[in-house]
Write an enzyme that holds these catalytic residues in place. Structure first.
Site, PDB file in Angstrom:
ATOM      1  N   ASP A  34       0.809  -1.219   0.000  1.00 35.16           N
ATOM      2  CA  ASP A  34       0.000   0.000   0.000  1.00 35.16           C
ATOM      3  C   ASP A  34       0.845   1.273   0.000  1.00 35.16           C
ATOM      4  OD1 ASP A  34      -2.687   0.980  -0.053  1.00 35.16           O
ATOM      5  OD2 ASP A  34      -2.439   1.669   2.012  1.00 35.16           O
ATOM      6  N   ALA A  35       2.071   1.192  -0.477  1.00 36.55           N
ATOM      7  CA  ALA A  35       2.957   2.368  -0.508  1.00 36.55           C
ATOM      8  C   ALA A  35       2.652   3.200  -1.748  1.00 36.55           C
ATOM      9  CB  ALA A  35       4.414   1.924  -0.497  1.00 36.55           C
TER      10      ALA A  35
END
Length: 420
Positions: free
Chosen positions: A298-299
Protein backbone atom coordinates in the site's frame (compact mmCIF):
# COMPACT_ATOMS: atom_id res chain seq x y z
CA UNK A 1 -21.24 35.14 -0.40
CA UNK A 2 -17.59 34.06 -0.40
CA UNK A 3 -16.29 32.19 2.63
CA UNK A 4 -12.66 32.64 3.68
CA UNK A 5 -10.01 30.75 5.62
CA UNK A 6 -6.74 32.53 6.33
CA UNK A 7 -3.68 30.37 5.74
CA UNK A 8 -0.87 30.94 8.26
CA UNK A 9 2.72 29.68 8.27
CA UNK A 10 4.74 30.26 11.43
CA UNK A 11 2.78 33.34 12.40
CA UNK A 12 2.89 34.84 8.89
CA UNK A 13 -0.17 35.27 6.65
CA UNK A 14 0.41 33.27 3.46
CA UNK A 15 -2.89 33.78 1.70
CA UNK A 16 -6.57 32.90 1.64
CA UNK A 17 -8.47 29.75 0.79
CA UNK A 18 -11.92 30.72 -0.44
CA UNK A 19 -15.22 29.08 -1.34
CA UNK A 20 -17.64 31.04 -3.51
CA UNK A 21 -21.42 30.82 -3.43
CA UNK A 22 -21.29 28.00 -5.99
CA UNK A 23 -19.04 25.93 -3.73
CA UNK A 24 -15.91 26.42 -5.81
CA UNK A 25 -12.55 26.50 -4.02
CA UNK A 26 -9.85 29.05 -4.78
CA UNK A 27 -6.54 30.12 -3.28
CA UNK A 28 -4.70 33.43 -3.52
CA UNK A 29 -1.30 34.31 -2.05
CA UNK A 30 -1.16 37.50 0.04
CA UNK A 31 0.72 40.44 -1.42
CA UNK A 32 3.05 40.51 1.59
CA UNK A 33 3.99 36.85 1.08
CA UNK A 34 4.57 37.34 -2.64
CA UNK A 35 6.77 40.39 -2.00
CA UNK A 36 9.10 38.45 0.31
CA UNK A 37 11.85 36.79 -1.78
CA UNK A 38 12.58 34.33 1.05
CA UNK A 39 8.94 33.25 1.45
CA UNK A 40 8.50 29.78 -0.12
CA UNK A 41 5.44 28.53 -2.00
CA UNK A 42 2.99 26.31 -0.14
CA UNK A 43 3.58 23.48 -2.58
CA UNK A 44 5.52 22.48 -5.64
CA UNK A 45 2.09 22.44 -7.30
CA UNK A 46 1.27 26.00 -6.11
CA UNK A 47 4.15 28.23 -7.23
CA UNK A 48 4.08 31.84 -6.08
CA UNK A 49 2.04 34.05 -8.41
CA UNK A 50 -0.40 36.93 -8.16
CA UNK A 51 -3.23 35.27 -10.09
CA UNK A 52 -5.70 33.21 -8.01
CA UNK A 53 -5.53 29.44 -8.22
CA UNK A 54 -8.62 27.61 -9.42
CA UNK A 55 -10.24 24.66 -7.69
CA UNK A 56 -8.53 22.25 -10.08
CA UNK A 57 -5.16 23.76 -9.25
CA UNK A 58 -5.44 24.14 -5.47
CA UNK A 59 -7.71 21.30 -4.40
CA UNK A 60 -5.06 18.52 -4.56
CA UNK A 61 -2.97 20.32 -1.96
CA UNK A 62 -5.72 21.46 0.41
CA UNK A 63 -7.87 18.33 0.15
CA UNK A 64 -4.65 16.40 0.77
CA UNK A 65 -4.58 17.80 4.31
CA UNK A 66 -7.80 15.94 5.20
CA UNK A 67 -8.54 12.33 6.20
CA UNK A 68 -9.47 9.94 3.43
CA UNK A 69 -11.94 7.21 2.52
CA UNK A 70 -14.02 5.91 5.45
CA UNK A 71 -12.27 8.28 7.86
CA UNK A 72 -13.38 11.28 5.81
CA UNK A 73 -16.92 9.91 5.67
CA UNK A 74 -17.03 9.41 9.44
CA UNK A 75 -15.64 12.90 10.14
CA UNK A 76 -18.18 14.49 7.79
CA UNK A 77 -21.05 12.68 9.51
CA UNK A 78 -19.88 13.75 12.97
CA UNK A 79 -19.51 17.38 11.85
CA UNK A 80 -22.74 17.44 9.86
CA UNK A 81 -21.16 18.49 6.56
CA UNK A 82 -20.78 16.92 3.14
CA UNK A 83 -17.78 14.63 2.71
CA UNK A 84 -17.14 16.39 -0.61
CA UNK A 85 -16.96 19.84 0.99
CA UNK A 86 -13.23 20.34 1.49
CA UNK A 87 -13.68 23.91 2.69
CA UNK A 88 -16.19 23.00 5.41
CA UNK A 89 -13.97 20.18 6.65
CA UNK A 90 -10.89 22.42 6.77
CA UNK A 91 -12.92 25.09 8.54
CA UNK A 92 -13.63 22.58 11.33
CA UNK A 93 -10.30 20.71 11.32
CA UNK A 94 -7.61 23.05 9.99
CA UNK A 95 -6.14 24.37 13.24
CA UNK A 96 -3.31 21.80 13.26
CA UNK A 97 -2.51 19.90 10.06
CA UNK A 98 0.47 18.11 8.54
CA UNK A 99 3.31 20.55 8.00
CA UNK A 100 3.64 24.17 9.09
CA UNK A 101 0.23 25.53 8.17
CA UNK A 102 -2.83 26.59 10.12
CA UNK A 103 -6.15 27.40 8.42
CA UNK A 104 -8.29 29.72 10.53
CA UNK A 105 -11.47 31.74 10.03
CA UNK A 106 -10.94 35.52 9.73
CA UNK A 107 -12.39 36.14 13.20
CA UNK A 108 -10.09 33.64 14.92
CA UNK A 109 -6.92 35.02 16.45
CA UNK A 110 -3.67 33.23 15.65
CA UNK A 111 -2.01 31.86 18.77
CA UNK A 112 1.74 32.05 19.31
CA UNK A 113 3.31 28.61 18.74
CA UNK A 114 5.45 29.08 21.84
CA UNK A 115 2.41 29.20 24.11
CA UNK A 116 1.94 28.99 27.00
CA UNK A 117 -0.51 26.11 26.59
CA UNK A 118 -2.41 23.94 29.03
CA UNK A 119 -2.98 20.54 27.44
CA UNK A 120 -5.52 18.10 28.88
CA UNK A 121 -3.80 15.07 30.41
CA UNK A 122 -5.42 11.68 29.78
CA UNK A 123 -5.67 9.04 32.49
CA UNK A 124 -5.82 5.37 31.52
CA UNK A 125 -9.60 5.25 31.51
CA UNK A 126 -9.97 8.28 29.25
CA UNK A 127 -7.21 7.05 26.94
CA UNK A 128 -8.94 3.68 26.60
CA UNK A 129 -12.21 5.48 25.82
CA UNK A 130 -10.52 7.47 23.08
CA UNK A 131 -9.05 4.32 21.52
CA UNK A 132 -12.59 2.92 21.39
CA UNK A 133 -14.08 6.14 19.99
CA UNK A 134 -11.55 6.96 17.26
CA UNK A 135 -12.67 4.51 14.53
CA UNK A 136 -16.17 6.03 14.57
CA UNK A 137 -15.03 9.54 15.46
CA UNK A 138 -11.69 10.15 13.73
CA UNK A 139 -9.54 12.96 15.09
CA UNK A 140 -12.16 13.36 17.88
CA UNK A 141 -13.86 15.63 15.37
CA UNK A 142 -16.30 18.04 16.96
CA UNK A 143 -14.85 17.90 20.47
CA UNK A 144 -14.62 21.31 22.08
CA UNK A 145 -11.21 22.94 21.60
CA UNK A 146 -9.89 20.43 19.04
CA UNK A 147 -9.38 21.38 15.36
CA UNK A 148 -6.99 18.69 14.14
CA UNK A 149 -6.45 17.04 10.78
CA UNK A 150 -4.21 14.38 9.26
CA UNK A 151 -4.39 12.64 5.91
CA UNK A 152 -4.80 8.90 5.66
CA UNK A 153 -7.43 6.18 5.75
CA UNK A 154 -6.61 4.89 9.26
CA UNK A 155 -8.03 6.18 12.55
CA UNK A 156 -5.56 8.43 14.37
CA UNK A 157 -5.32 11.42 16.67
CA UNK A 158 -2.64 14.12 16.95
CA UNK A 159 -1.60 14.52 20.61
CA UNK A 160 1.12 15.98 22.84
CA UNK A 161 3.18 14.41 25.60
CA UNK A 162 3.42 15.81 29.11
CA UNK A 163 6.29 14.16 31.00
CA UNK A 164 5.86 11.13 28.76
CA UNK A 165 2.10 10.91 29.31
CA UNK A 166 -0.37 11.43 26.45
CA UNK A 167 -2.48 14.60 26.50
CA UNK A 168 -4.94 16.39 24.22
CA UNK A 169 -3.55 19.67 22.87
CA UNK A 170 -4.85 23.04 23.95
CA UNK A 171 -6.41 25.22 21.21
CA UNK A 172 -3.66 26.33 18.80
CA UNK A 173 -1.00 24.11 20.38
CA UNK A 174 1.28 22.28 17.90
CA UNK A 175 0.91 18.54 18.36
CA UNK A 176 4.05 16.40 18.62
CA UNK A 177 2.85 12.80 18.33
CA UNK A 178 0.21 10.72 16.56
CA UNK A 179 -1.88 8.15 18.43
CA UNK A 180 -2.92 5.19 16.26
CA UNK A 181 -5.32 2.54 17.59
CA UNK A 182 -5.36 -0.93 16.04
CA UNK A 183 -7.39 -1.37 12.86
CA UNK A 184 -10.43 -3.27 14.13
CA UNK A 185 -10.96 -5.51 11.10
CA UNK A 186 -7.35 -6.70 10.89
CA UNK A 187 -5.53 -8.51 13.72
CA UNK A 188 -2.34 -7.19 15.32
CA UNK A 189 -1.88 -4.06 13.20
CA UNK A 190 -0.12 -2.29 16.09
CA UNK A 191 2.43 -5.10 16.33
CA UNK A 192 2.72 -5.19 12.53
CA UNK A 193 3.42 -1.48 12.07
CA UNK A 194 5.74 -1.28 15.09
CA UNK A 195 7.74 -4.24 13.76
CA UNK A 196 7.98 -3.03 10.15
CA UNK A 197 8.89 0.52 11.20
CA UNK A 198 11.48 -0.82 13.66
CA UNK A 199 12.89 -3.16 11.03
CA UNK A 200 13.21 -0.29 8.55
CA UNK A 201 15.22 1.65 11.11
CA UNK A 202 17.34 -1.40 11.94
CA UNK A 203 18.39 -1.87 8.29
CA UNK A 204 19.35 1.79 7.93
CA UNK A 205 16.27 3.57 6.57
CA UNK A 206 15.18 6.90 8.04
CA UNK A 207 11.77 6.48 9.65
CA UNK A 208 9.53 8.41 12.02
CA UNK A 209 10.20 7.20 15.60
CA UNK A 210 7.44 4.88 16.85
CA UNK A 211 6.61 3.25 20.16
CA UNK A 212 4.14 0.43 20.79
CA UNK A 213 2.23 0.98 24.02
CA UNK A 214 -0.80 -0.52 25.72
CA UNK A 215 -3.43 0.69 28.15
CA UNK A 216 -5.82 -1.62 29.98
CA UNK A 217 -4.42 -4.47 27.83
CA UNK A 218 -5.22 -2.55 24.64
CA UNK A 219 -2.28 -1.97 22.27
CA UNK A 220 -1.75 1.23 20.32
CA UNK A 221 1.03 2.98 18.45
CA UNK A 222 2.55 6.33 19.32
CA UNK A 223 4.38 7.99 16.42
CA UNK A 224 6.65 10.99 16.88
CA UNK A 225 5.94 13.69 14.30
CA UNK A 226 8.88 14.49 12.06
CA UNK A 227 7.23 17.79 11.04
CA UNK A 228 7.69 19.25 14.51
CA UNK A 229 10.86 20.53 16.20
CA UNK A 230 10.93 20.60 20.00
CA UNK A 231 13.27 23.26 21.34
CA UNK A 232 13.28 23.31 25.11
CA UNK A 233 9.66 23.77 26.13
CA UNK A 234 8.45 25.13 22.78
CA UNK A 235 7.40 23.33 19.61
CA UNK A 236 7.80 24.64 16.07
CA UNK A 237 5.89 23.39 13.03
CA UNK A 238 7.97 22.35 9.97
CA UNK A 239 6.39 22.38 6.54
CA UNK A 240 5.88 19.21 4.54
CA UNK A 241 3.74 17.89 1.73
CA UNK A 242 3.18 14.42 0.37
CA UNK A 243 4.09 13.49 -3.17
CA UNK A 244 0.47 13.65 -4.37
CA UNK A 245 0.16 17.21 -3.10
CA UNK A 246 3.46 18.19 -4.70
CA UNK A 247 2.45 16.65 -8.02
CA UNK A 248 -1.07 18.09 -8.00
CA UNK A 249 -2.80 14.71 -7.62
CA UNK A 250 -6.09 14.61 -5.66
CA UNK A 251 -6.12 12.12 -2.76
CA UNK A 252 -8.89 10.00 -4.28
CA UNK A 253 -6.60 9.15 -7.21
CA UNK A 254 -3.49 8.45 -5.12
CA UNK A 255 -2.96 4.96 -6.54
CA UNK A 256 -0.89 4.70 -9.70
CA UNK A 257 -3.55 2.52 -11.33
CA UNK A 258 -6.03 5.38 -10.88
CA UNK A 259 -3.78 8.11 -12.25
CA UNK A 260 -1.60 8.70 -9.21
CA UNK A 261 2.18 8.85 -9.32
CA UNK A 262 4.36 5.85 -10.08
CA UNK A 263 8.04 5.51 -9.35
CA UNK A 264 9.06 7.40 -12.49
CA UNK A 265 7.16 10.50 -11.29
CA UNK A 266 8.39 10.12 -7.70
CA UNK A 267 12.06 9.89 -8.64
CA UNK A 268 11.58 12.76 -11.07
CA UNK A 269 10.06 14.93 -8.33
CA UNK A 270 13.07 14.41 -6.06
CA UNK A 271 15.49 15.23 -8.85
CA UNK A 272 13.66 18.52 -9.50
CA UNK A 273 13.03 19.65 -5.94
CA UNK A 274 15.37 18.03 -3.40
CA UNK A 275 18.31 20.06 -2.09
CA UNK A 276 20.46 16.91 -2.37
CA UNK A 277 18.73 14.87 -5.07
CA UNK A 278 21.40 12.17 -5.31
CA UNK A 279 21.01 11.36 -1.61
CA UNK A 280 17.22 11.32 -1.68
CA UNK A 281 16.96 9.30 -4.87
CA UNK A 282 18.95 6.53 -3.19
CA UNK A 283 16.74 6.79 -0.09
CA UNK A 284 13.63 6.37 -2.23
CA UNK A 285 15.23 3.41 -3.98
CA UNK A 286 15.86 1.75 -0.63
CA UNK A 287 12.30 2.49 0.48
CA UNK A 288 10.86 0.91 -2.67
CA UNK A 289 12.98 -2.20 -2.22
CA UNK A 290 12.21 -2.46 1.50
CA UNK A 291 8.46 -2.19 0.93
CA UNK A 292 8.70 -4.96 -1.65
CA UNK A 293 10.64 -7.22 0.73
CA UNK A 294 8.35 -6.78 3.74
CA UNK A 295 5.15 -6.94 1.70
CA UNK A 296 3.90 -3.37 2.06
CA UNK A 297 1.70 -3.26 -1.02
CA UNK A 298 0.00 0.00 0.00
CA UNK A 299 2.96 2.37 -0.51
CA UNK A 300 1.23 4.94 -2.74
CA UNK A 301 2.04 8.58 -3.47
CA UNK A 302 0.61 9.90 -0.21
CA UNK A 303 2.93 7.65 1.78
CA UNK A 304 6.01 9.58 0.66
CA UNK A 305 6.57 13.23 1.55
CA UNK A 306 8.87 16.19 1.10
CA UNK A 307 10.10 17.85 4.30
CA UNK A 308 11.07 21.52 4.07
CA UNK A 309 13.53 21.87 6.95
CA UNK A 310 16.73 23.90 7.32
CA UNK A 311 18.94 21.97 4.82
CA UNK A 312 16.29 22.45 2.13
CA UNK A 313 13.62 20.19 0.62
CA UNK A 314 14.31 16.50 1.20
CA UNK A 315 12.61 13.14 1.35
CA UNK A 316 10.82 12.98 4.69
CA UNK A 317 11.36 10.06 7.07
CA UNK A 318 9.23 7.06 6.13
CA UNK A 319 5.89 6.48 7.86
CA UNK A 320 2.83 4.21 7.74
CA UNK A 321 4.90 1.12 6.96
CA UNK A 322 2.85 -2.07 7.34
CA UNK A 323 3.16 -5.58 5.98
CA UNK A 324 -0.18 -5.60 4.18
CA UNK A 325 0.35 -9.09 2.77
CA UNK A 326 -0.26 -10.39 6.31
CA UNK A 327 -3.95 -9.81 5.57
CA UNK A 328 -5.30 -12.00 2.74
CA UNK A 329 -8.34 -9.71 2.41
CA UNK A 330 -6.08 -6.95 1.07
CA UNK A 331 -4.66 -6.91 -2.42
CA UNK A 332 -1.12 -8.24 -2.67
CA UNK A 333 -0.48 -6.07 -5.73
CA UNK A 334 1.91 -3.16 -5.24
CA UNK A 335 0.40 0.34 -5.27
CA UNK A 336 3.38 1.39 -7.42
CA UNK A 337 4.63 -1.35 -9.70
CA UNK A 338 8.25 -2.43 -9.94
CA UNK A 339 8.96 -2.32 -13.66
CA UNK A 340 5.34 -3.00 -14.55
CA UNK A 341 5.21 -6.02 -12.22
CA UNK A 342 2.77 -5.90 -9.33
CA UNK A 343 3.99 -8.71 -7.03
CA UNK A 344 7.30 -10.05 -5.79
CA UNK A 345 6.67 -13.39 -7.44
CA UNK A 346 6.36 -11.75 -10.88
CA UNK A 347 9.73 -10.01 -10.76
CA UNK A 348 12.31 -11.03 -13.34
CA UNK A 349 15.31 -9.56 -15.16
CA UNK A 350 13.19 -7.44 -17.49
CA UNK A 351 11.16 -6.02 -14.60
CA UNK A 352 14.26 -4.91 -12.71
CA UNK A 353 15.72 -3.38 -15.85
CA UNK A 354 12.50 -1.43 -16.44
CA UNK A 355 12.43 -0.27 -12.81
CA UNK A 356 16.03 0.92 -13.02
CA UNK A 357 15.10 2.92 -16.11
CA UNK A 358 12.08 4.43 -14.30
CA UNK A 359 14.34 5.40 -11.39
CA UNK A 360 17.02 6.79 -13.69
CA UNK A 361 19.59 4.52 -12.02
CA UNK A 362 21.98 1.89 -13.22
CA UNK A 363 20.77 -1.70 -13.02
CA UNK A 364 23.93 -2.90 -11.22
CA UNK A 365 23.28 -0.39 -8.43
CA UNK A 366 19.66 -1.51 -8.09
CA UNK A 367 20.76 -5.15 -7.90
CA UNK A 368 23.35 -4.36 -5.21
CA UNK A 369 20.85 -2.43 -3.10
CA UNK A 370 18.33 -5.26 -3.34
CA UNK A 371 20.85 -7.90 -2.28
CA UNK A 372 22.15 -5.74 0.55
CA UNK A 373 18.73 -4.85 1.96
CA UNK A 374 17.42 -8.40 1.65
CA UNK A 375 20.43 -9.62 3.62
CA UNK A 376 19.99 -6.96 6.29
CA UNK A 377 16.26 -7.66 6.64
CA UNK A 378 16.95 -11.37 7.12
CA UNK A 379 19.60 -10.63 9.75
CA UNK A 380 17.65 -8.00 11.71
CA UNK A 381 14.08 -9.34 11.63
CA UNK A 382 14.14 -11.56 14.71
CA UNK A 383 16.08 -9.22 16.97
CA UNK A 384 13.77 -6.34 15.98
CA UNK A 385 10.72 -8.37 16.97
CA UNK A 386 12.29 -9.48 20.23
CA UNK A 387 12.84 -5.87 21.24
CA UNK A 388 9.09 -5.24 20.85
CA UNK A 389 7.85 -8.07 23.05
CA UNK A 390 5.99 -6.60 26.03
CA UNK A 391 2.72 -7.11 27.93
CA UNK A 392 -0.30 -6.27 25.82
CA UNK A 393 1.34 -7.12 22.48
CA UNK A 394 0.72 -10.31 20.51
CA UNK A 395 3.98 -12.27 20.51
CA UNK A 396 2.64 -14.97 18.18
CA UNK A 397 1.72 -12.34 15.60
CA UNK A 398 5.26 -10.96 15.75
CA UNK A 399 6.69 -14.45 15.20
CA UNK A 400 4.52 -14.96 12.13
CA UNK A 401 5.63 -11.62 10.74
CA UNK A 402 9.29 -12.47 11.28
CA UNK A 403 8.93 -15.78 9.43
CA UNK A 404 7.01 -14.19 6.53
CA UNK A 405 9.46 -11.32 6.09
CA UNK A 406 12.50 -13.59 6.19
CA UNK A 407 10.96 -15.83 3.52
CA UNK A 408 10.25 -12.82 1.33
CA UNK A 409 13.82 -11.57 1.78
CA UNK A 410 15.13 -14.83 0.32
CA UNK A 411 12.72 -14.64 -2.62
CA UNK A 412 13.65 -10.99 -3.25
CA UNK A 413 17.36 -11.77 -3.26
CA UNK A 414 16.76 -14.61 -5.70
CA UNK A 415 14.68 -12.42 -8.02
CA UNK A 416 17.50 -9.98 -8.54
CA UNK A 417 20.04 -12.71 -9.20
CA UNK A 418 18.21 -13.52 -12.41
CA UNK A 419 19.23 -10.05 -13.60
CA UNK A 420 22.95 -10.73 -13.28
Amino acid sequence: MTRVLNVWWGGEHVGQLTQDRHGELGFTYSEAWLDRPDAPPLSVSLPKRREPFSRRECRPFFSGLLPEESQREAVAQVLGVSRANDFALLDRLGGDVAGALQLLPPDEKLRDESGPFTPRALDDERLAQILTALPARPLLAGEEGLRLSLAGAQAKLPVVLVDGAIALPAPGQPTTHILKPPIARFPATTENEAFIMGLARAVGLEVAPVEARSVQNRPFLLVQRYDRVVDGGSVRRIHQEDFCQALGVPPETKYAAEGGPGFRECFGLLRRVAARPAVDVLKLLDAAIFNLIVGNADAHGKNFSLLYDVPGPRLAPLYDLLSTIAYPELSAKLAMKIGRRATLEELDARAWAAFAADAGLGLPLVRRRMRDLASRVEQQARSTAEQLVSPGLDRDALERLVDAVKRRALVAAASVKTSA
